[in-house]
Design an enzyme around this catalytic site. Structure first.
Site, short mmCIF file in Angstrom:
data_model
loop_
_atom_site.label_atom_id
_atom_site.label_comp_id
_atom_site.label_asym_id
_atom_site.label_seq_id
_atom_site.Cartn_x
_atom_site.Cartn_y
_atom_site.Cartn_z
N GLU A 216 6.70 -1.33 -1.93
CA GLU A 216 6.11 -0.40 -0.97
C GLU A 216 6.63 1.03 -1.12
O GLU A 216 6.19 1.93 -0.42
CB GLU A 216 6.35 -0.83 0.49
CG GLU A 216 5.88 -2.21 0.86
CD GLU A 216 6.21 -2.58 2.30
OE1 GLU A 216 6.75 -1.72 3.03
OE2 GLU A 216 5.94 -3.73 2.69
N GLU B 237 3.75 0.49 -3.90
CA GLU B 237 2.67 -0.43 -4.29
C GLU B 237 2.64 -1.63 -3.35
O GLU B 237 3.63 -1.98 -2.74
CB GLU B 237 2.82 -0.88 -5.74
CG GLU B 237 4.24 -1.17 -6.22
CD GLU B 237 4.95 -2.29 -5.50
OE1 GLU B 237 4.28 -3.30 -5.16
OE2 GLU B 237 6.17 -2.18 -5.26
#
Length: 355
Positions: free
Chosen positions: A322, A176
């Site tokens: 991430e 994310e």
């Protein structure tokens, strides 16, 4: 013709007992004392049952980074401006982000999905455009998203898994990116676990002490405002709509869809774990399909992991997001599979097994 229920209402398949039994028997036959490889043994056994094959593998890894902005940034809860979300999307695609480097070294496929940014993207090539809105609403003053937007985010996660399945992925990692998303994730976790913000809020991207106090105060306001809504029937969906982010909901949808597709999931850090918490509250059977990569430095992560009964593989003090922590842990899964598949048995090696 009857209308089928939404995919998030469908239970994931259970793990086949035959493959679990075969996996345990295989581990017991290898040239080592029983249990001497610790978590690596159970990793291989579980992967074998998830993939329904006696020799598991995670050579083909799919990493999907969901990106979106958050209206709660208007409350000053982040150390970085919202422009960074779009700039980081470009960095992912251009290969300069941590997850980009890790994906290259893993020979993993990396996909970036834009669910809605507050500022125009500096790049579109290489980005899956699945825009829902220019970010969520400010969860401190309004529902973060409508029911329709929540469903769009859940479906975006499902679509990402369907694309992964078409490429023959053997492992799914959801990452994310979104300035302000630790605030949204903390709000969701507070509501689901009935804990105060002080127990779950952390510095995120680098808040100082004053910034953290402001973040906690915003969370208190948000939880008070949505108190009645998030206690309704169907609580996880109400919580996600009221307090979540597009990328948090997309991760929850992706995890559910992956389990339904018999695709093992390696869960990243705090935000991904909060998404997993919401998804397992919807479908408890999802827990059989989740592996937890690491315990991040975000203070609330340990509380969420405890609620999920999760034993993370690594504790490295990471807090980037991430999908980076999960990418680092892929090597452990690959080594677990190699040991399970390639070690000699006592019989093959002509070694006495002993009592």
């Amino acid at each position: 013709m009857p209308v089928s229920s939404p995919f998030w209402r469908q239970s994931p398949p259970s793990l086949g007992p035959d493959f679990l039994r075969q996996g345990r028997q295989r581990q017991a036959s290898l040239t080592k004392p029983a249990g001497s490889l610790g978590q690596l043994e159970q990793l291989a056994i579980t992967l074998s049952a998830q993939q329904q094959r006696p020799r598991p593998a995670v050579d083909r890894v799919r990493i999907v980074v969901f990106a979106a902005d958050h209206g709660v940034c208007a409350e000053g809860v982040s150390a970085f401006p919202q422009e960074v979300t779009g700039q980081m999307i470009a960095n992912f695609v251009n290969g300069g982000a941590a997850i980009s480097v890790l994906a290259r070294h893993l020979n993993a496929e990396l996909e970036v999905v834009n669910l809605g940014t507050a500022h125009p993207l500096p790049i579109h090539d290489g980005v899956v455009m699945a825009e829902i809105a220019p970010g969520t609403a400010n969860l401190a003053t309004a529902p973060a998203m409508s029911a329709e937007q929540l469903q769009a985010a859940l479906h975006a996660g499902q679509s990402a898994v369907q694309r992964a399945a078409r490429t023959g992925a053997e492992l799914f990692i959801g990452g994310e990116m979104g300035i302000g998303n630790t605030t949204a994730a903390a709000a969701v976790a507070c509501a689901l676990l009935d804990l105060a913000p002080e127990a779950l809020a952390g510095p995120g991207t680098g808040l100082d002490a004053d910034g953290l106090r402001r973040k906690v105060a915003v969370l208190h306001r948000a939880l008070q405002r949505h108190r009645d809504t998030v206690t309704e029937a169907g609580q996880p969906l109400s919580v996600l709509a009221s307090l979540g982010g597009f990328e948090v909901a997309a991760l929850a949808g992706a995890f559910l869809a992956a389990a339904q597709a018999r695709l093992p999931v390696l869960v990243d850090g705090f935000i991904a774990s909060v998404a997993a918490l919401a998804a397992t509250r919807l479908q408890p059977g999802l827990a059989d399909w989740l592996h937890f990569a690491h315990q991040s430095a975000e203070p609330g992560h340990v509380r969420v992991l405890t609620a999920l009964d999760a034993d993370p593989l690594l504790r490295l003090g990471m807090r980037l997001g991430e999908g980076s922590g999960a990418a680092v842990a892929v090597g452990l899964l690959r080594q677990a599979c190699a040991l399970h598949n390639e070690m000699a048995s006592f019989e093959d090696a002509g070694i006495s097994k002993g009592p």
